[in-house]
Each structure stands twice: as C-alpha cells, then as structure tokens.
Scaffold this motif. Structure first.
Motif, PDB file in Angstrom:
ATOM      1  N   SER A 194      39.056  30.789  38.171  1.00 31.91           N
ATOM      2  CA  SER A 194      38.601  30.647  39.556  1.00 31.91           C
ATOM      3  C   SER A 194      37.385  29.752  39.684  1.00 31.91           C
ATOM      4  O   SER A 194      37.262  29.009  40.658  1.00 31.91           O
ATOM      5  CB  SER A 194      38.268  32.027  40.136  1.00 31.91           C
ATOM      6  OG  SER A 194      39.395  32.851  40.193  1.00 31.91           O
ATOM      7  N   LEU A 195      36.471  29.806  38.728  1.00 34.53           N
ATOM      8  CA  LEU A 195      35.162  29.176  38.889  1.00 34.53           C
ATOM      9  C   LEU A 195      34.708  28.450  37.633  1.00 34.53           C
ATOM     10  O   LEU A 195      33.513  28.350  37.370  1.00 34.53           O
ATOM     11  CB  LEU A 195      34.113  30.242  39.270  1.00 34.53           C
ATOM     12  CG  LEU A 195      34.203  30.737  40.708  1.00 34.53           C
ATOM     13  CD1 LEU A 195      33.418  32.030  40.880  1.00 34.53           C
ATOM     14  CD2 LEU A 195      33.694  29.681  41.674  1.00 34.53           C
ATOM     15  N   SER A 243      32.413  25.426  38.612  1.00 33.47           N
ATOM     16  CA  SER A 243      31.234  25.676  39.435  1.00 33.47           C
ATOM     17  C   SER A 243      30.092  26.334  38.677  1.00 33.47           C
ATOM     18  O   SER A 243      28.934  25.940  38.820  1.00 33.47           O
ATOM     19  CB  SER A 243      31.603  26.548  40.636  1.00 33.47           C
ATOM     20  OG  SER A 243      32.405  25.848  41.534  1.00 33.47           O
ATOM     21  N   LEU A 300      26.670  32.274  43.381  1.00 32.10           N
ATOM     22  CA  LEU A 300      27.992  32.870  43.423  1.00 32.10           C
ATOM     23  C   LEU A 300      27.940  34.391  43.553  1.00 32.10           C
ATOM     24  O   LEU A 300      28.899  35.005  44.025  1.00 32.10           O
ATOM     25  CB  LEU A 300      28.781  32.482  42.176  1.00 32.10           C
ATOM     26  CG  LEU A 300      28.973  30.973  42.003  1.00 32.10           C
ATOM     27  CD1 LEU A 300      29.547  30.664  40.626  1.00 32.10           C
ATOM     28  CD2 LEU A 300      29.869  30.418  43.095  1.00 32.10           C
ATOM     29  N   TRP A 354      36.015  27.674  46.743  1.00 30.71           N
ATOM     30  CA  TRP A 354      36.287  27.620  45.308  1.00 30.71           C
ATOM     31  C   TRP A 354      37.447  26.691  44.999  1.00 30.71           C
ATOM     32  O   TRP A 354      37.500  26.091  43.925  1.00 30.71           O
ATOM     33  CB  TRP A 354      36.623  29.022  44.792  1.00 30.71           C
ATOM     34  CG  TRP A 354      35.477  29.973  44.761  1.00 30.71           C
ATOM     35  CD1 TRP A 354      34.173  29.725  45.105  1.00 30.71           C
ATOM     36  CD2 TRP A 354      35.533  31.347  44.363  1.00 30.71           C
ATOM     37  NE1 TRP A 354      33.408  30.859  44.957  1.00 30.71           N
ATOM     38  CE2 TRP A 354      34.219  31.869  44.501  1.00 30.71           C
ATOM     39  CE3 TRP A 354      36.545  32.188  43.930  1.00 30.71           C
ATOM     40  CZ2 TRP A 354      33.913  33.198  44.192  1.00 30.71           C
ATOM     41  CZ3 TRP A 354      36.248  33.504  43.628  1.00 30.71           C
ATOM     42  CH2 TRP A 354      34.943  34.000  43.752  1.00 30.71           C
ATOM     43  N   HIS A 391      29.060  28.698  48.746  1.00 30.09           N
ATOM     44  CA  HIS A 391      30.187  28.372  47.862  1.00 30.09           C
ATOM     45  C   HIS A 391      30.979  29.645  47.602  1.00 30.09           C
ATOM     46  O   HIS A 391      30.534  30.524  46.871  1.00 30.09           O
ATOM     47  CB  HIS A 391      29.659  27.799  46.554  1.00 30.09           C
ATOM     48  CG  HIS A 391      30.728  27.277  45.641  1.00 30.09           C
ATOM     49  ND1 HIS A 391      31.870  26.663  46.094  1.00 30.09           N
ATOM     50  CD2 HIS A 391      30.836  27.272  44.282  1.00 30.09           C
ATOM     51  CE1 HIS A 391      32.616  26.300  45.080  1.00 30.09           C
ATOM     52  NE2 HIS A 391      32.022  26.667  43.970  1.00 30.09           N
ATOM     53  N   GLY A 392      32.139  29.740  48.255  1.00 32.28           N
ATOM     54  CA  GLY A 392      33.001  30.890  48.033  1.00 32.28           C
ATOM     55  C   GLY A 392      33.118  31.838  49.203  1.00 32.28           C
ATOM     56  O   GLY A 392      33.815  32.852  49.092  1.00 32.28           O
ATOM     57  N   ALA A 397      36.459  33.261  49.796  1.00 29.43           N
ATOM     58  CA  ALA A 397      37.196  33.276  48.539  1.00 29.43           C
ATOM     59  C   ALA A 397      37.570  34.697  48.134  1.00 29.43           C
ATOM     60  O   ALA A 397      38.670  34.950  47.643  1.00 29.43           O
ATOM     61  CB  ALA A 397      36.386  32.622  47.430  1.00 29.43           C
TER      62      ALA A 397
END
Length: 766
Positions: free
Chosen positions: A145-146, A149, A163, A321, A355-356, A359
C-alpha cells in the motif's frame, strides 16, 4: 432477526458487529454505535460456508512422492489429504532439513497481516514469533500500500508520522476551505481499517465541511473517487500524470509571486534547486500549465485559476495512496508536499498536506495515546530482508544485487517459503511471473482457511480457522473500542487456529515451552489484556469483566490535531529529523544516490507505460487496478456482497461509452483485457464515470487461471494482476507499481470458460 439468537460481539477490518448462529446460517448485525456501517459486513456470513474451505491437511502429490525441490507443477497439481500428525511431522522435518543444510537465511517468512482484526490471532505476528523462536528467517519490509511513500517521507519530512498522525477530521471539517484531491477520497476505501473501525465517520466529516462551505476539486480519471453529495469539481487527468499537474500549480505560484516566501525561507530547504527545475533552468523546460496540459489533458486555464484560488483560501493538498502505487510513485507525493510548502499553510489548522485521507477509515481519526495489547514476537537474528513487493525477484534471482534506499543489497537464496496470512496471488503483479517464481523453492508451506490461489501453489496446506471460529481481542490504534471477539462457530472440518498449529510444531522442534509459555488461547487473551491493563490502562476493568461486557471504550471522541503545528510554532526547538532539520524540497541525500528514476527534487519522469508512450499505439487503454468496493483486498470474495457485484460471474470492468462503442462493446458483455503479460475476462460496465482512454478493474477477484497459446495465463475471473508489471516504483523505494498499466480490450467470443475459483476441490484435485 429473532431476538432469541445468541448474539456475540465480534470485529473485522471493516467494522465491529455482532454475529449469531441461526441453524446452518450466520446472522450479522452492525455495531449500534456505527453511524454508517460498511456494506462489507454482507460478506461475513461467507466465512461459515463450506464453499472454498480447506477442511483437512493437504500435501501436493508430487512433493509427497518425490520429496522437496523446485517444481513447475506447483499451482496445477494433485493434492493428497493426510492426518494432522503426518502433516506436522512433514513440516517440522522440512524446517529442520532446510535449517541444517542452508541455515535460517534460506527460509522466507511470508505474511500480509489483514487476515484478522484480532490482536492475538494476527497471522503475521504468529508466524514471525514462531520463526524467530526457530532461529530466524528472511523477512519483508514496508507494504504494497505504501512502499514508496514511507521511505520518501522519511527523507523529505524526517519521518512517516504523516501517515499515522495527520491532521484529524474535526480540524479539517471546521477549517479547510478548499480540498484539492489528487486521486480523491473514495468512500469505498473508508469502510476498512487495519484492526477495525467501530465508528465510520469519514463521510459525515466530509459532509460537515461541505455544509460549512468547503469546496472540493477532484483530479482523477474516475469521477466517483469523491462522493457526489460533496458537489466536487471533477477534473479528469490522464493516469500517472498528476506530478505534472502539481508542478504546474507550483510554477504558477512562483511565477506570479503568490507563494509564501517567508514560510519557504524559514521552514524549507532546497528551494533554489527546486526553483531552477520549475522554471526550466536545469532542463530547458519550464513547468508551465501549458506544458502540464499537453501531458495530463488538464486545461492550462483551469490550473492557473486553481493555483490562485489555492493561494487565497485555507487549502488542503491531498494525495491518495493510489498515486504512489505506480512507476515513479514517489514524485506525486513529493510534489504535493512541495506545493503545500509553497502555499505556506503546513502546520495551520485545515491547511497543508494530506496523504491517505479516504484510503482507510483510520486516516485522520487520530492515534490513541497508549499502545494496545500486542503479542510479543521475539527478535530475528537473520539480517537479510527484501522490500515486500520484490518477492518474485528474490525467488527467481538469488544472488542478484539491487538498489534500495541508498544501499546495495543481494537477494538471498530461499529454499522454503512459509506463508501464513495473506494471498500473494492477490497482492503481487505479473502473476504468470509469480507462478514461475513459486516453482523455484524446494518447499512452500501455507496456512489457509480457503482454497485460494496461494493454497493451490503450496506443497503443504494446513487448514486454519476463520475469525468467527476463534476468540480474540479486536482493536485498532486509531479506533474508539476494544472488542471482545467471541467465537461464533465451531472450526470447520479439521481446521485449527495458527497458534495451536505453531504450538505443536514448536514442540516437535524443541522449543514448545518457550513458544507457548504454557498458555492456551484463553490464557493468552487474559495475559495480553492484563499485562496491557497493568502497564497502560489501569482504569480498565479486569479481564473477566471486560469479556462479559463485550467491549471497552478507549476514548470519547476523535482528538483535534494539526500536522506539524509544533514544528511551525518553533522550527528551531522542534526541528524535523531531516539532514537540514527542515522540509526538504531538494534532498542532497537522495541526489547523492544517483538514481535516474528518483532525482533529488520532485520531477516529472515519464513512465514506460502511459498514454504518451510509444507502446500506447498498440495498447491504447490505461488500466486502473484500484481497490475494490465489494471486499477488503481479496478477502471473502465468495461472500454474498462481493458476488452480488459480479457481471456474469466475473469481476466488473468499467469503460467510457466512447471506448466501448469504438470496439463494438455493450454493457454486460464479457470482455477480454490483454497485454503482453497476460489477459483476463471481466464483465463490462459502460459508464461515463471513467474518462475516455481508461478501463477500471479492481483487484481482489480470486485468481482462476488457464494457460494460453503464447505461454501466458488468462484469469477467467478477472484478476488484473495477471496484466500488471512487476517492477519497483524506483530504486529508492522499490515500492509496488501495480496501479497502472497499458492494455487493450475486445469482446470475448466463443464458449465462456467456467469460473472455478470458489468451487470445492474433490479429493485428489488441485
């Protein structure tokens, strides 16, 4: 539903619920405190069905008769049912053989821990605890998933705290005036959360911001990546080109003098290098809106106007994401941080960078102030590891060197794969290649409740229980409740929980007392809870009282927190953990690695597969392989809700009416999506929700392959990862790049092959 049923509290990654057995059926009702329960609860009853379950230990006949060794027959060979005693003896003997002949560095401990919301029956924790007790194993790091990042943010912001601890929803709902969403905030994703979500709050928070007057701008090839009731302005963007759009917005701010010079000077490092790139002094190409329009399809006038609006309002720059799950996925994240820095609103309530959001349900929910009960895993003496998305590379190319975050590493020589929890034939890319990779080890051992593709590619399959067949403690680090997950069903067939399997194996291998510590399931639950209560939650009741109550509130409401507010207040006393102590618009560290696929500042790097590449003349559509709305990853794909979304029994694929008409396709057709790596069948949904030139097919359909004449595989059920490219996002992070790939589409003519993914295996069948 009759009230006389015995309802028992339980939890899942998509929400808390109660379940009861009603004859041969399982009834489920959501937690009464959840304002918007997830429709994924409609799949839970599928866990009780005989369909697709593994009921006895199975051993692949070829492995049983010929012994360990590489074998291309994995995935399509016959299995033999054996007793538990024989299966455990075989597993223990093979672990001992590999350790003695090759050392613990020849064992790969695979797991991807979405199997259960429980704190004890967490498959990843169980297998790692067992393998650590055995002497260690090769592990994976980061996530599908990340993968891009987390590493990128550690360089740019000094940590990946963004995150886990972004600005929380109450602050956004109250203060944000303009949400500029790259990749959107899709409501479907907010159903799920690692460890559970007892209160799904994201849709209500977004609606509250909208009622207050906040505006929403959506950059995405898919219009429903933001809910319609937010009245979003949808700006279609060619997949994989968001970085060009972000850079053009930054260019306008700099060109027009509307960026926050004081913020950049005090809180950022590397502006001069980034400025030279934006204005074209380093490469001869200013990153103008007209330049971005040619790449992305977004009108230059729209970008210019939006940049001015962003500078004059409290603006959140939100990057999903999904954008970093593609080649050069680091760049849109870094460009988003840079744009937010130029606006000067990082650390202000409702402004800055996100960010996310959208998500998972927990993004923006705020972390608890104390840790949760956690099963100790011990320590791993084996230093070797791989980035999680590089498993096929590791199995196919032992001894080969590769780059990762400034280091030159070497793939180990893996002889035994032990997989417990997760389904790599869902998560991984280029499944024809992954199948070749799984043929190479001497032995593959899998714990599985269901007859998934991963179980089909094993040598030894140990049947494990589902969450409804166990007791556990359910909780997430950003949720409000600790749930007493009470067992609802007896174990199916001869299935056993992972802990009991590992306890018996540890006894055979000589470290049983150290592994079990003399505790059964109930003993561990009580011990984990009481140890946690004694260290962190003295206010909590005793275990017996908690278990009788069924749940324990951990907090009253979502906290209010603004990301980097402390840094903004005093950057000298609270510097970031970057080399400069500041937000790094240019990273000398990354630049020093010399990676041509990840330079030292945010950059537009043309991917190998996109609308502008030469390959698009032959494969003109970009496949968007996003997360599904009908299940979590591939979990319970055979459940009622997931199956209700299929088209003629296959995963739905969405296309724009113009693209469908140009190929003579109609809604409801079974189509073949193909490229050089493979093909799959899907049920066509014709809709203007996707922009022209795009086909959207979610991940998670259980892989159901048939061979083709060109040596690739065709998934007749609709798994897009038979099409996606198995390559890292960059040499910096080696993240998963499975979101986007070039394809074409045609109607599938001729007899339709049956979907066998959910069929029971008769004895002796693969």
């Amino acid at each position: 539903m009759p009230d006389e049923l015995s309802w028992r509290p339980h939890s899942s990654h998509w929400g808390a619920f109660a379940a009861a057995r009603d004859g041969s059926l399982v009834r489920v009702r959501p937690h009464p405190g959840d304002p918007q329960p997830s429709p994924l609860l409609g799949n839970v009853a599928g866990a009780s069905q005989r369909t697709a379950r593994v009921g006895r230990p199975l051993v692949r006949r070829g492995w049983l008769e010929r012994g360990p060794g590489p074998d291309p027959a994995r995935g399509g060979a016959e299995f033999v049912a054996v007793s538990w005693a024989e299966a455990l003896d075989l597993v223990a003997g093979e672990l001992s053989r590999v350790r003695a002949a090759h050392g613990p560095g020849a064992i790969f401990g695979g797991s991807y821990g979405w199997g259960s919301a429980g704190r004890f029956h967490h498959a990843q924790s169980q297998v790692h605890r067992f393998l650590n007790g055995l002497g260690g194993y090769v592990r994976s790091v980061e996530t599908y998933s990340l993968g891009a990042s987390r590493i990128l943010l550690r360089h740019v912001l000094g940590s990946d705290e963004l995150l886990e601890q972004p600005t929380t929803w109450p602050v956004l709902a109250e203060h944000t005036e303009l949400f500029v969403c790259f990749g959107g905030m899709p409501a479907k994703n907010t159903s799920v959360n690692a460890g559970g979500a007892s209160r799904h709050q994201v849709p209500d928070r977004l609606r509250a911001a909208h009622r207050r007057g906040a505006r929403f701008i959506l950059f995405s090839p898919i219009s429903d990546d933001l809910a319609d009731d937010l009245d979003p302005v949808w700006q279609p963007v060619r997949p994989g080109t968001d970085t060009a759009v972000l850079l053009a917005l930054a260019y306008v701010l700099v060109r027009d003098g509307s960026y926050d010079r004081d913020f950049v000077a005090r809180y950022c490092a590397g502006f001069d290098e980034f400025h030279r790139y934006l204005t074209g002094r380093t490469d001869g190409q200013p990153k103008t809106p007209s330049w971005a329009e040619e790449i992305s399809g977004v009108p230059a006038s729209f970008l210019t106007g939006l940049a001015h609006e962003m500078a004059s309002h409290r603006t959140l720059v939100s990057v999903s994401w999904s954008l970093q799950r593609a080649r050069h996925g680091e760049q849109p994240v870094w460009a988003g941080v840079a744009l937010a820095a130029l606006l000067g609103q990082i650390g202000l309530p409702g402004g800055g960078f996100g960010h996310g959001y959208g998500a998972v349900a927990g993004a923006g929910a705020g972390r608890l102030e104390f840790p949760l009960p956690t099963l100790p895993q011990g320590s791993n003496p084996v230093p070797e590891f791989i980035p999680v998305a590089r498993i096929a590379d590791m199995l196919l190319h032992p001894g080969t060197s590769y780059d990762f975050d400034g280091h030159r590493l070497t793939y180990p020589d893996i002889r035994l794969v032990y997989w417990c929890g997760g389904n790599p034939f869902h998560h991984h890319q280029d499944l024809t290649r992954l199948r070749r990779a799984f043929a190479r080890p001497d032995t593959v051992i899998v714990h599985e409740p269901f007859r998934t593709a991963t179980a089909r590619h094993a040598d030894i399959v140990l049947p494990s229980t589902t969450t409804l067949e166990r007791n556990d403690l359910g909780a997430a680090g950003n949720d409000d409740l600790l749930i007493a997950m009470r067992q609802v069903l007896a174990p199916f067939g001869q299935s056993r929980n992972d802990y009991d399997i590992f306890t018996d194996l540890a006894e055979r291998l000589g470290f049983g007392p150290e592994f079990s510590q003399g505790r059964d399931e109930t003993g561990w639950l009580r011990a984990l809870y009481e140890q946690w209560r004694g260290r962190h939650a003295g206010w909590a009741p005793a275990f017996e009282d908690f278990w009788a109550a069924g749940e324990l509130p951990l907090r009253a409401d979502t906290p209010r927190r603004t990301f980097l507010a402390g840094y903004r207040a005093d950057p000298d006393r609270a510097p970031l953990r970057t080399p400069s102590g500041r937000i790094e618009l240019y990273s000398a560290t990354i630049a020093g690695y010399g990676y041509d696929d990840c330079p030292g500042h945010p950059s537009w790097l043309e991917p190998e597969e996109w609308h502008g590449s030469a390959k698009a003349a032959r494969l003109p559509l970009v496949l968007v392989a996003n997360n599904p709305a009908s299940r979590l990853h591939s979990q319970l794909d055979h459940g009622e809700y997931s199956r209700s979304t299929k088209v003629r029994g296959r995963e739905p694929a969405r296309m724009h009416p113009d693209d469908a008409a140009g190929r003579g396709l109609r809604d409801g057709d079974v189509i073949r999506i193909f490229n050089d790596r493979g093909s799959c069948l899907a049920g066509l949904v014709v809709t203007d929700r996707v922009m022209p030139g795009v086909v959207q097919l979610s991940t998670g359909a259980w892989f159901d392959p048939v061979p083709t004449a060109d040596g690739t595989l065709m998934c007749v059920h609709g798994n897009p990862n038979v099409l996606t490219r198995d390559i890292g996002t960059s040499r910096l992070t080696q993240g998963c790049a499975g979101q986007l790939t070039l394809v074409d589409v045609a109607r599938f003519d001729g007899p339709l092959p049956p979907v066998r993914a959910f069929d029971e295996w008769p004895e002796g069948a693969p």
